[in-house]
Scaffold this motif. Structure first.
Motif, PDB file in Angstrom:
ATOM      1  N   ASN A 184      55.677  38.730  58.555  1.00 24.24           N
ATOM      2  CA  ASN A 184      55.452  40.060  57.991  1.00 24.24           C
ATOM      3  C   ASN A 184      54.689  40.286  56.527  1.00 24.24           C
ATOM      4  N   ARG A 185      55.315  39.329  55.803  1.00 25.30           N
ATOM      5  CA  ARG A 185      54.589  39.284  54.328  1.00 25.30           C
ATOM      6  C   ARG A 185      53.277  38.702  54.467  1.00 25.30           C
ATOM      7  N   LEU A 186      52.820  37.937  55.127  1.00 22.84           N
ATOM      8  CA  LEU A 186      51.609  37.387  55.394  1.00 22.84           C
ATOM      9  C   LEU A 186      50.717  38.638  55.611  1.00 22.84           C
ATOM     10  N   GLU A 187      51.045  39.482  56.724  1.00 19.69           N
ATOM     11  CA  GLU A 187      50.181  40.506  57.356  1.00 19.69           C
ATOM     12  C   GLU A 187      50.119  41.361  56.210  1.00 19.69           C
ATOM     13  N   TYR A 188      51.115  41.820  55.470  1.00 21.31           N
ATOM     14  CA  TYR A 188      51.268  42.722  54.505  1.00 21.31           C
ATOM     15  C   TYR A 188      50.117  42.583  53.435  1.00 21.31           C
ATOM     16  N   TYR A 189      50.357  41.163  52.860  1.00 22.45           N
ATOM     17  CA  TYR A 189      49.558  40.822  51.877  1.00 22.45           C
ATOM     18  C   TYR A 189      47.932  40.973  51.968  1.00 22.45           C
ATOM     19  N   SER A 190      47.816  40.309  53.450  1.00 27.13           N
ATOM     20  CA  SER A 190      46.510  40.226  54.081  1.00 27.13           C
ATOM     21  C   SER A 190      45.526  41.569  54.255  1.00 27.13           C
ATOM     22  N   LEU A 191      46.527  42.503  54.501  1.00 27.45           N
ATOM     23  CA  LEU A 191      45.640  43.983  54.628  1.00 27.45           C
ATOM     24  C   LEU A 191      45.731  44.559  53.247  1.00 27.45           C
ATOM     25  N   LYS A 192      46.492  44.330  52.361  1.00 29.48           N
ATOM     26  CA  LYS A 192      46.401  44.891  51.025  1.00 29.48           C
ATOM     27  C   LYS A 192      44.982  43.898  50.211  1.00 29.48           C
ATOM     28  N   ILE A 193      44.978  42.763  50.588  1.00 26.71           N
ATOM     29  CA  ILE A 193      43.712  41.940  49.944  1.00 26.71           C
ATOM     30  C   ILE A 193      42.434  42.521  50.687  1.00 26.71           C
ATOM     31  N   PHE A 215      48.027  30.803  53.427  1.00 26.00           N
ATOM     32  CA  PHE A 215      49.061  31.177  52.175  1.00 26.00           C
ATOM     33  C   PHE A 215      50.104  29.891  52.154  1.00 26.00           C
ATOM     34  N   GLY A 216      50.640  29.661  51.138  1.00 29.82           N
ATOM     35  CA  GLY A 216      51.633  28.722  50.902  1.00 29.82           C
ATOM     36  C   GLY A 216      52.862  29.263  50.342  1.00 29.82           C
ATOM     37  N   ILE A 217      54.101  28.498  50.312  1.00 32.48           N
ATOM     38  CA  ILE A 217      55.303  28.546  49.695  1.00 32.48           C
ATOM     39  C   ILE A 217      55.535  27.788  48.570  1.00 32.48           C
ATOM     40  N   TYR A 218      56.078  28.273  47.489  1.00 34.82           N
ATOM     41  CA  TYR A 218      56.456  27.659  46.504  1.00 34.82           C
ATOM     42  C   TYR A 218      57.595  28.439  45.726  1.00 34.82           C
ATOM     43  N   ASP A 219      58.672  27.633  45.431  1.00 31.71           N
ATOM     44  CA  ASP A 219      59.503  27.944  45.200  1.00 31.71           C
ATOM     45  C   ASP A 219      60.196  29.235  45.955  1.00 31.71           C
ATOM     46  N   GLU A 264      45.228  38.841  41.888  1.00 36.85           N
ATOM     47  CA  GLU A 264      46.542  38.520  41.038  1.00 36.85           C
ATOM     48  C   GLU A 264      46.955  39.713  40.227  1.00 36.85           C
ATOM     49  N   GLU A 265      45.783  40.334  39.442  1.00 41.78           N
ATOM     50  CA  GLU A 265      45.833  41.372  38.771  1.00 41.78           C
ATOM     51  C   GLU A 265      46.341  42.563  39.462  1.00 41.78           C
ATOM     52  N   LYS A 266      45.911  42.572  40.976  1.00 48.83           N
ATOM     53  CA  LYS A 266      46.357  43.599  41.903  1.00 48.83           C
ATOM     54  C   LYS A 266      47.943  43.573  42.433  1.00 48.83           C
ATOM     55  N   GLY A 267      48.661  42.514  41.937  1.00 47.66           N
ATOM     56  CA  GLY A 267      50.085  42.185  42.300  1.00 47.66           C
ATOM     57  C   GLY A 267      50.252  41.319  43.377  1.00 47.66           C
ATOM     58  N   ILE A 268      49.184  40.587  43.743  1.00 52.38           N
ATOM     59  CA  ILE A 268      49.491  39.681  44.887  1.00 52.38           C
ATOM     60  C   ILE A 268      49.461  38.272  44.327  1.00 52.38           C
ATOM     61  N   PRO A 269      50.645  37.522  44.454  1.00 52.40           N
ATOM     62  CA  PRO A 269      50.566  36.177  44.039  1.00 52.40           C
ATOM     63  C   PRO A 269      49.605  35.276  44.494  1.00 52.40           C
ATOM     64  N   TYR A 318      52.710  32.542  48.371  1.00 54.12           N
ATOM     65  CA  TYR A 318      51.347  32.887  47.598  1.00 54.12           C
ATOM     66  C   TYR A 318      50.128  32.608  48.408  1.00 54.12           C
ATOM     67  N   LEU A 319      49.070  33.511  48.000  1.00 54.43           N
ATOM     68  CA  LEU A 319      47.743  33.230  48.417  1.00 54.43           C
ATOM     69  C   LEU A 319      47.081  32.033  48.258  1.00 54.43           C
ATOM     70  N   ALA A 320      46.597  31.133  48.981  1.00 52.98           N
ATOM     71  CA  ALA A 320      46.131  29.765  48.599  1.00 52.98           C
ATOM     72  C   ALA A 320      44.829  29.382  49.224  1.00 52.98           C
ATOM     73  N   ASP A 321      44.329  28.412  49.180  1.00 53.23           N
ATOM     74  CA  ASP A 321      43.094  27.938  49.654  1.00 53.23           C
ATOM     75  C   ASP A 321      41.864  28.566  48.921  1.00 53.23           C
ATOM     76  N   GLU A 322      40.988  29.379  49.684  1.00 52.88           N
ATOM     77  CA  GLU A 322      39.907  29.814  48.823  1.00 52.88           C
ATOM     78  C   GLU A 322      39.197  31.190  49.589  1.00 52.88           C
ATOM     79  N   ILE A 323      38.770  31.989  48.688  1.00 54.67           N
ATOM     80  CA  ILE A 323      37.940  33.040  49.267  1.00 54.67           C
ATOM     81  C   ILE A 323      36.606  32.834  48.755  1.00 54.67           C
ATOM     82  N   SER A 324      35.869  32.614  49.876  1.00 56.60           N
ATOM     83  CA  SER A 324      34.266  32.376  49.304  1.00 56.60           C
ATOM     84  C   SER A 324      33.278  32.507  50.809  1.00 56.60           C
ATOM     85  N   PRO A 325      32.118  32.353  50.451  1.00 58.04           N
ATOM     86  CA  PRO A 325      31.039  32.670  51.741  1.00 58.04           C
ATOM     87  C   PRO A 325      31.467  31.772  52.785  1.00 58.04           C
TER      88      PRO A 325
END
Length: 235
Positions: free
Chosen positions: A150-159, A181-185, A63-68, A189-196
């Motif tokens: 296209n937004r999903l791919e852009y965000y994923s590569l930035k992440i 990812f999910g849609i809100y308004d 989030e701090e790097k600009g990805i919601p 947005y990145l959703a779910d989790e990032i974990s082992p």
């Protein structure tokens, strides 16, 4: 958290989603661990707490790097509040090294660094076993609009750049991982989790797993390896 006072919206293999309000949910990380589409399963005390801690840490960083992200705030050891997004029925898979199903699919050895990160997609459907799906089929079946894909791919590569750079400083390789990812308004947005549970993390020197492959392949104590990952990233 008193879950008995909340409406359970969804229960998956590793998490429960409770309704907090019309716009927010509480995501509870369970101690359950599964592999091979649920064929192998156990409950390991402490796993949910660790995954929640790691997910919160990475979501705040992203989030701090600009990805919601859908993350709003922590609740307790196993839970956080999130925006009630409408989950896009796709998993985005990023591969930096060869491992897992990728090796089986193409008959190649494990641990080869991929020249340019590979982006793959799978359809989120437990009954079908989350099959792989290509862009053309995604668009033909109208799973999402092209601009969203296209937004999903852009965000994923930035992440990928954010996480890989951070972990490299900790002498950890980000091998591959999946994102949801999910849609809100009307916004992605990145959703779910990032974990082992959803990523492969290897020690850079030994190529030793610090992720769920420890459980999949019976390579040691899962909590020990997850805890080592926590220690290595200083949280």
């Amino acid at each position: 958290m008193k879950t008995n006072e909340l409406k359970l919206l969804y229960e998956g293999k590793a998490k429960k989603i409770y309704e907090k309000s019309s716009d927010e949910v509480i995501i509870y990380f369970k101690d359950d661990v599964t592999a091979f589409n649920g064929i192998k399963k156990d409950s390991i005390i402490g796993k949910g707490k660790i995954n929640k801690l790691i997910t919160s840490f990475f979501f705040k960083m992203i989030e701090e790097k600009g990805i919601p992200t859908h993350f709003i705030s922590d609740v307790d050891d196993n839970s956080f509040v999130a925006k009630k997004v409408k989950i896009i029925p796709l998993e985005v898979i990023i591969r930096n090294y060869t491992a897992g199903s990728f090796c089986k699919r193409y008959g190649i050895e494990k641990g080869i660094k991929i020249q340019k990160p590979i982006v793959e997609y799978s359809l989120k459907d437990d009954d079908l076993g989350d099959p792989m799906i290509c862009k053309n089929v995604i668009l033909s079946l109208k799973q999402v609009e092209e601009k969203i894909l296209n937004r999903l791919e852009y965000y994923s590569l930035k992440i990928n750049n954010i996480l890989s750079s951070f972990l490299e400083e900790k002498n950890i390789i980000l091998v591959d991982y999946k994102l949801e990812f999910g849609i809100y308004d009307n916004k992605v947005y990145l959703a779910d989790e990032i974990s082992p549970d959803t990523c492969r993390f290897w020690d850079k020197d030994t190529m030793e797993s610090l992720d769920k492959d420890v459980y999949r392949e019976d390579k040691g104590n899962l909590i020990d390896k997850y805890s080592e990952f926590l220690r290595r990233i200083n949280i």
